[in-house]
Scaffold this motif. Structure first.
Motif, PDB file in Angstrom:
ATOM      1  N   GLU A 157      26.135  34.119  30.806  1.00 55.73           N
ATOM      2  CA  GLU A 157      26.949  34.322  29.604  1.00 55.73           C
ATOM      3  C   GLU A 157      28.435  34.163  29.922  1.00 55.73           C
ATOM      4  OE1 GLU A 157      26.893  34.842  25.494  1.00 55.73           O
ATOM      5  OE2 GLU A 157      25.344  34.238  26.904  1.00 55.73           O
ATOM      6  N   ALA A 158      28.875  34.665  31.084  1.00 61.62           N
ATOM      7  CA  ALA A 158      30.280  34.507  31.489  1.00 61.62           C
ATOM      8  C   ALA A 158      30.625  33.032  31.667  1.00 61.62           C
ATOM      9  CB  ALA A 158      30.550  35.283  32.776  1.00 61.62           C
ATOM     10  N   LYS A 159      29.727  32.271  32.255  1.00 64.66           N
ATOM     11  CA  LYS A 159      29.976  30.836  32.419  1.00 64.66           C
ATOM     12  C   LYS A 159      30.061  30.142  31.067  1.00 64.66           C
ATOM     13  CE  LYS A 159      26.678  30.303  35.601  1.00 64.66           C
ATOM     14  NZ  LYS A 159      25.759  29.660  36.565  1.00 64.66           N
ATOM     15  N   ARG A 160      29.195  30.551  30.133  1.00 64.26           N
ATOM     16  CA  ARG A 160      29.201  29.941  28.802  1.00 64.26           C
ATOM     17  C   ARG A 160      30.475  30.291  28.050  1.00 64.26           C
ATOM     18  NH1 ARG A 160      28.284  30.986  23.702  1.00 64.26           N
ATOM     19  NH2 ARG A 160      27.658  33.151  23.913  1.00 64.26           N
ATOM     20  N   VAL A 161      30.870  31.548  28.075  1.00 58.52           N
ATOM     21  CA  VAL A 161      32.006  32.019  27.284  1.00 58.52           C
ATOM     22  C   VAL A 161      33.348  31.717  27.965  1.00 58.52           C
ATOM     23  CG1 VAL A 161      33.112  34.083  26.323  1.00 58.52           C
ATOM     24  CG2 VAL A 161      30.642  33.804  26.154  1.00 58.52           C
ATOM     25  N   PHE A 162      33.426  31.957  29.272  1.00 61.35           N
ATOM     26  CA  PHE A 162      34.705  31.845  29.982  1.00 61.35           C
ATOM     27  C   PHE A 162      34.813  30.626  30.892  1.00 61.35           C
ATOM     28  CE2 PHE A 162      33.936  36.473  29.415  1.00 61.35           C
ATOM     29  CZ  PHE A 162      34.922  36.708  28.462  1.00 61.35           C
ATOM     30  N   GLY A 163      33.705  29.918  31.068  1.00 59.82           N
ATOM     31  CA  GLY A 163      33.735  28.735  31.913  1.00 59.82           C
ATOM     32  C   GLY A 163      33.576  29.003  33.401  1.00 59.82           C
ATOM     33  N   ALA A 164      33.378  30.257  33.771  1.00 60.90           N
ATOM     34  CA  ALA A 164      33.217  30.610  35.193  1.00 60.90           C
ATOM     35  C   ALA A 164      32.460  31.930  35.289  1.00 60.90           C
ATOM     36  CB  ALA A 164      34.575  30.752  35.869  1.00 60.90           C
ATOM     37  N   PRO A 165      31.749  32.130  36.412  1.00 58.65           N
ATOM     38  CA  PRO A 165      31.052  33.413  36.577  1.00 58.65           C
ATOM     39  C   PRO A 165      32.051  34.552  36.795  1.00 58.65           C
ATOM     40  CG  PRO A 165      30.842  32.087  38.556  1.00 58.65           C
ATOM     41  CD  PRO A 165      31.520  31.227  37.531  1.00 58.65           C
ATOM     42  N   ALA A 166      31.633  35.747  36.477  1.00 53.26           N
ATOM     43  CA  ALA A 166      32.461  36.939  36.703  1.00 53.26           C
ATOM     44  C   ALA A 166      32.590  37.172  38.207  1.00 53.26           C
ATOM     45  CB  ALA A 166      31.832  38.154  36.029  1.00 53.26           C
ATOM     46  N   PRO A 167      33.767  37.606  38.663  1.00 50.02           N
ATOM     47  CA  PRO A 167      33.918  37.858  40.095  1.00 50.02           C
ATOM     48  C   PRO A 167      33.129  39.072  40.579  1.00 50.02           C
ATOM     49  CG  PRO A 167      35.903  38.479  38.917  1.00 50.02           C
ATOM     50  CD  PRO A 167      34.993  37.823  37.921  1.00 50.02           C
ATOM     51  N   ARG A 168      32.776  39.956  39.651  1.00 51.18           N
ATOM     52  CA  ARG A 168      32.038  41.165  40.031  1.00 51.18           C
ATOM     53  C   ARG A 168      31.259  41.662  38.812  1.00 51.18           C
ATOM     54  NH1 ARG A 168      34.224  46.136  43.561  1.00 51.18           N
ATOM     55  NH2 ARG A 168      32.425  47.469  43.288  1.00 51.18           N
ATOM     56  N   VAL A 169      30.048  42.131  39.062  1.00 52.20           N
ATOM     57  CA  VAL A 169      29.225  42.698  37.992  1.00 52.20           C
ATOM     58  C   VAL A 169      28.779  44.084  38.434  1.00 52.20           C
ATOM     59  CG1 VAL A 169      27.097  42.474  36.649  1.00 52.20           C
ATOM     60  CG2 VAL A 169      28.398  40.423  37.259  1.00 52.20           C
ATOM     61  N   LYS A 170      28.981  45.060  37.566  1.00 46.46           N
ATOM     62  CA  LYS A 170      28.515  46.420  37.845  1.00 46.46           C
ATOM     63  C   LYS A 170      27.477  46.779  36.789  1.00 46.46           C
ATOM     64  CE  LYS A 170      32.704  48.376  39.862  1.00 46.46           C
ATOM     65  NZ  LYS A 170      33.656  49.503  39.768  1.00 46.46           N
ATOM     66  N   GLY A 171      26.513  47.582  37.182  1.00 47.09           N
ATOM     67  CA  GLY A 171      25.486  48.007  36.242  1.00 47.09           C
ATOM     68  C   GLY A 171      25.240  49.494  36.352  1.00 47.09           C
ATOM     69  N   ARG A 172      24.765  50.064  35.282  1.00 48.69           N
ATOM     70  CA  ARG A 172      24.378  51.476  35.293  1.00 48.69           C
ATOM     71  C   ARG A 172      23.292  51.697  34.261  1.00 48.69           C
ATOM     72  NH1 ARG A 172      28.640  55.006  31.940  1.00 48.69           N
ATOM     73  NH2 ARG A 172      29.155  53.434  30.402  1.00 48.69           N
ATOM     74  N   VAL A 173      22.532  52.731  34.468  1.00 46.33           N
ATOM     75  CA  VAL A 173      21.467  53.103  33.545  1.00 46.33           C
ATOM     76  C   VAL A 173      21.992  54.241  32.697  1.00 46.33           C
ATOM     77  CG1 VAL A 173      19.120  53.987  33.345  1.00 46.33           C
ATOM     78  CG2 VAL A 173      19.695  52.389  35.183  1.00 46.33           C
ATOM     79  N   ARG A 174      22.041  54.029  31.383  1.00 49.52           N
ATOM     80  CA  ARG A 174      22.533  55.059  30.480  1.00 49.52           C
ATOM     81  C   ARG A 174      21.404  55.832  29.826  1.00 49.52           C
ATOM     82  NH1 ARG A 174      26.761  52.039  26.794  1.00 49.52           N
ATOM     83  NH2 ARG A 174      26.970  54.109  25.922  1.00 49.52           N
ATOM     84  N   ASP A 175      20.250  55.200  29.735  1.00 46.99           N
ATOM     85  CA  ASP A 175      19.123  55.845  29.089  1.00 46.99           C
ATOM     86  C   ASP A 175      17.854  55.252  29.674  1.00 46.99           C
ATOM     87  OD1 ASP A 175      17.700  57.430  27.275  1.00 46.99           O
ATOM     88  OD2 ASP A 175      17.683  55.882  25.750  1.00 46.99           O
ATOM     89  N   MET A 176      16.837  56.077  29.806  1.00 44.20           N
ATOM     90  CA  MET A 176      15.584  55.589  30.367  1.00 44.20           C
ATOM     91  C   MET A 176      14.439  56.178  29.557  1.00 44.20           C
ATOM     92  SD  MET A 176      14.301  55.617  34.298  1.00 44.20           S
ATOM     93  CE  MET A 176      15.683  54.643  34.822  1.00 44.20           C
ATOM     94  N   ARG A 177      13.483  55.351  29.256  1.00 47.65           N
ATOM     95  CA  ARG A 177      12.305  55.816  28.525  1.00 47.65           C
ATOM     96  C   ARG A 177      11.072  55.485  29.357  1.00 47.65           C
ATOM     97  NH1 ARG A 177      15.074  56.668  24.100  1.00 47.65           N
ATOM     98  NH2 ARG A 177      16.229  55.126  22.958  1.00 47.65           N
ATOM     99  N   GLY A 178      10.044  56.262  29.173  1.00 47.13           N
ATOM    100  CA  GLY A 178       8.813  55.999  29.895  1.00 47.13           C
ATOM    101  C   GLY A 178       8.587  57.022  31.014  1.00 47.13           C
ATOM    102  N   THR A 179       7.428  56.935  31.580  1.00 50.12           N
ATOM    103  CA  THR A 179       7.073  57.864  32.655  1.00 50.12           C
ATOM    104  C   THR A 179       6.319  57.106  33.722  1.00 50.12           C
ATOM    105  OG1 THR A 179       4.964  58.417  31.638  1.00 50.12           O
ATOM    106  CG2 THR A 179       6.849  59.805  31.037  1.00 50.12           C
ATOM    107  N   LEU A 180       6.074  57.772  34.812  1.00 45.96           N
ATOM    108  CA  LEU A 180       5.287  57.166  35.884  1.00 45.96           C
ATOM    109  C   LEU A 180       3.827  57.169  35.482  1.00 45.96           C
ATOM    110  CD1 LEU A 180       6.935  58.853  38.964  1.00 45.96           C
ATOM    111  CD2 LEU A 180       7.286  56.541  38.109  1.00 45.96           C
TER     112      LEU A 180
END
Length: 180
Positions: A157-180
């Motif tokens: 998406e960064a390449k499509r919108v900005f023409g280049a990949p993002a220099p850094r990507v961070k992720g986090r989990v804000r919500d989780m559903r389901g069980t083991l």
């Protein structure tokens, strides 16, 4: 390691996940000699049992190596271009193998989900790995797939919108559903 005997050694082949990896290679490379691989673990008897249980050829190489025996890990790493390890928890059983791989220029792959340990290992071994040519790849497993796919999507998406990949990507989990 162009003179290596094996392309891949599966370390921890007698455990649940290691057996699944060995079974996959057996199914996909049983009659194909293009991939040279071996199974490794602490017990030769258990390795033989797993080899038989998954239907691997009787001549599938077996290597005895123990996480508490640095010499056996180095001897294993010297025989292969890459090690896939399923022996965890990695903070207890991973560093000696990682060090052996770095020392021998052997690529290292795991399915670790221990970010603090991974950071410590990067800080400790990155420079030596670059020098020896060893590639260290953590988290090559189920737990990492959602983040890998998310990062791939963000970069596309960064390449499509900005023409280049993002220099850094961070992720986090804000919500989780389901069980083991």
């Amino acid at each position: 390691m162009s003179s290596a005997k094996f392309d891949i050694v599966i370390y921890g082949a007698t455990g649940f996940t290691g057996q699944l990896v060995a079974e996959y290679l057996t199914r996909h490379y049983k009659t194909d000699n293009s991939l040279k691989w071996a199974m490794a673990g602490r017990s030769l008897g258990k390795l033989k049992s797993v080899r038989d249980a998954i239907g691997a050829p009787g001549n599938t190489p077996l290597i005895v190596a123990d996480a508490s025996d640095a010499a056996s890990l180095k001897a294993m790493a010297e025989q292969t271009m890459s090690v896939i390890t399923t022996v965890g928890p990695y903070q207890l059983y991973g560093e000696e193998l990682l060090a052996a791989c770095v020392a021998t220029g052997t690529d290292y792959f795991d399915l670790c989900g221990e970010p603090i340990w991974m950071r410590q290992m990067i800080d400790k071994y990155e420079a030596a790995a670059k020098e020896s040519g060893a590639r260290i790849v953590f988290s090559c497993g189920y737990d990492s797939v959602p983040f890998e796919l998310g990062t791939f999507f963000v970069q596309e998406e960064a390449k499509r919108v900005f023409g280049a990949p993002a220099p850094r990507v961070k992720g986090r989990v804000r919500d989780m559903r389901g069980t083991l």
